[in-house]
Design an enzyme around this catalytic site. Structure first.
Site, PDB file in Angstrom:
ATOM      1  NE  ARG A 102      -1.669  -2.266   2.929  1.00 41.05           N
ATOM      2  CZ  ARG A 102      -1.971  -3.539   2.798  1.00 41.05           C
ATOM      3  NH1 ARG A 102      -3.147  -3.886   2.383  1.00 41.05           N
ATOM      4  NH2 ARG A 102      -1.108  -4.488   3.102  1.00 41.05           N
ATOM      5  CB  THR A 103       3.479   2.488   2.316  1.00 43.73           C
ATOM      6  OG1 THR A 103       2.688   2.086   3.431  1.00 43.73           O
ATOM      7  CG2 THR A 103       4.129   3.814   2.616  1.00 43.73           C
ATOM      8  CE  LYS A 127      25.754  -5.700  -6.447  1.00 48.77           C
ATOM      9  NZ  LYS A 127      25.964  -4.816  -7.588  1.00 48.77           N
ATOM     10  NE  ARG A 143       7.269   0.908   4.875  1.00 49.57           N
ATOM     11  CZ  ARG A 143       6.049   0.379   4.908  1.00 49.57           C
ATOM     12  NH1 ARG A 143       5.849  -0.868   4.534  1.00 49.57           N
ATOM     13  NH2 ARG A 143       5.023   1.093   5.312  1.00 49.57           N
ATOM     14  CG  HIS A 185       3.815   4.273   8.698  1.00 48.29           C
ATOM     15  ND1 HIS A 185       3.958   5.058   7.577  1.00 48.29           N
ATOM     16  CD2 HIS A 185       3.319   3.079   8.263  1.00 48.29           C
ATOM     17  CE1 HIS A 185       3.557   4.364   6.514  1.00 48.29           C
ATOM     18  NE2 HIS A 185       3.172   3.176   6.901  1.00 48.29           N
TER      19      HIS A 185
HETATM   20  C1  NCD Z   1       2.072  -1.040   8.239  1.00 49.05           C
HETATM   21  C2  NCD Z   1       3.567  -0.895   8.269  1.00 49.05           C
HETATM   22  O1  NCD Z   1       4.264  -1.370   7.395  1.00 49.05           O
HETATM   23  O2  NCD Z   1       4.012  -0.246   9.195  1.00 49.05           O
HETATM   24  N1  NCD Z   1       1.522  -1.240   7.005  1.00 49.05           N
HETATM   25  C3  NCD Z   1       1.233  -0.135   6.267  1.00 49.05           C
HETATM   26  O3  NCD Z   1       2.046   0.743   6.069  1.00 49.05           O
HETATM   27  N2  NCD Z   1      -0.004  -0.063   5.771  1.00 49.05           N
HETATM   28  C4  NCD Z   1       1.500  -1.884   9.270  1.00 49.05           C
HETATM   29  C5  NCD Z   1       1.953  -3.281   9.399  1.00 49.05           C
HETATM   30  O4  NCD Z   1       2.932  -3.720   8.799  1.00 49.05           O
HETATM   31  O5  NCD Z   1       1.292  -3.979  10.165  1.00 49.05           O
END
Ligand code: NCD
Length: 316
Positions: free
Chosen positions: A60-61, A88, A110, A138
């Site tokens: 999703r993100t 690497k 991320r 987040h």
């Molecule tokens: C979350 C994450 O990756 O922090 N997912 C997201 O971004 N929608 C939540 C999760 O992994 O449970």
């Protein structure tokens, strides 16, 4: 106000004031209207470069950041941990400096380690958006959750939001609690003592270890059991967790709405019947992810004073 003065990253939800939050949510609302048009692309960020740097898996993100940048006509580049120098063993600082050579306007990152986004913010000239750093923050997820709640319930202040489950490993929950406090809502964290960190009441939330406590809430926000982050047995078994804390139709009262950030473990923390019920806002959350991330990019890269003049806000 000079451009330099406005330069800011989005690393923690607490980087924002309540006014910032409402401005971003209002922009997202205006942008959502633009998605109803036949031509969905807006020229707003033409010539800008948004770079997505993802060291952890994401559906999703990542997809929503990519599409958000494209819908605003920015150029996008995505680097995943596998298939690049990242796997690497190149250090994050070296990768950031290498990518800085392309002069990106925004880096969305991320990473499994807390503070990774802060490090990139220090190492490059780009504006940095934290798309999840370990179990820390987040912020864009919190914004899209606030957007979803506000669109569904009409307000944010004076709401009670029960956040249920694995708080300990959840960056989503940490950012959401802080975001809710920022806009005057009351977060209530519910879960087994092993998964609710001591001292979180200091963030401004209430805490309960009894699932019955969710009855008082307007919103039930279900957290994923994050087994990949669990280095020990935090619950006797998933089956027992489900019995004690799983969100079933019987536990959701009339008038409550249910949310989940995804990915879901259907049948563990949430019963599939709840996911597919009228109470569920889970699909709205995914849709909100796109418009809220468009709004975040827009907010970072355009001057506040220009808002009224931007074509997107004339769509209404
Ligand atoms: C979350 C994450 O990756 O922090 N997912 C997201 O971004 N929608 C939540 C999760 O992994 O449970």
């Amino acid at each position: 106000m000079t451009v330099e003065h406005r330069r800011r990253h989005l690393l923690n939800i607490s980087d924002l004031t309540p006014e910032d939050v409402y401005r971003i949510l209002d922009t997202a609302r205006a942008l959502e209207r633009s998605l109803d048009r036949e031509v969905k692309k807006l020229p707003t960020l033409r010539g800008r470069l948004v770079l997505n740097l993802f060291y952890e898996s994401s559906t999703r993100t990542l997809s929503s950041f990519e599409l958000a940048a494209k819908r605003l006509s920015a150029d996008t580049m995505t680097l995943r941990a596998s298939g690049s120098s990242v796997d690497k063993g190149e250090s994050l600082r070296d990768t950031a400096s290498t990518l800085a050579a392309y002069d990106p306007d925004v880096i969305v990152i991320r990473h499994p380690h807390i503070g990774a986004a802060h490090l990139v913010a220090e190492a490059t000239e780009a504006l940095v958006v934290n798309a999840g750093d370990g179990k820390h923050q987040h912020p864009t997820q919190a914004l899209l959750d606030l957007f979803t709640i506000r669109e569904a319930l009409g307000r944010l202040d004076d709401l009670r939001v029960a956040i249920v489950g694995d708080f300990l490993h959840s960056r989503v929950a940490r950012s959401l609690v802080e975001g809710l406090v920022l806009v005057g809502a009351t977060p209530l964290v519910v879960g087994p003592p092993t998964l609710v960190p001591r001292g979180i009441a200091e963030l401004g939330c209430e805490v309960s270890h009894r699932i019955e406590a969710i009855a008082e809430a307007d919103v039930v926000y279900v957290l994923r059991m994050q087994q990949e982050r669990m280095d020990a047995a935090y619950v006797p078994s998933l089956r027992e967790y489900t019995t004690l804390y799983g969100i079933t139709p019987e536990r959701v009262r009339d008038g409550q709405v249910v949310m989940h950030p995804g990915p879901m473990n259907r049948g563990v923390e949430i019963d599939p019947r709840v996911v597919d019920s009228g109470a569920s806002l889970i699909t709205s959350q995914v849709r909100a992810g796109l418009v809220v991330r468009m709004a975040v990019l827009y907010d970072l890269l355009t001057a506040p004073g220009l808002h009224v003049a931007m074509p997107v806000l004339e769509v209404a």
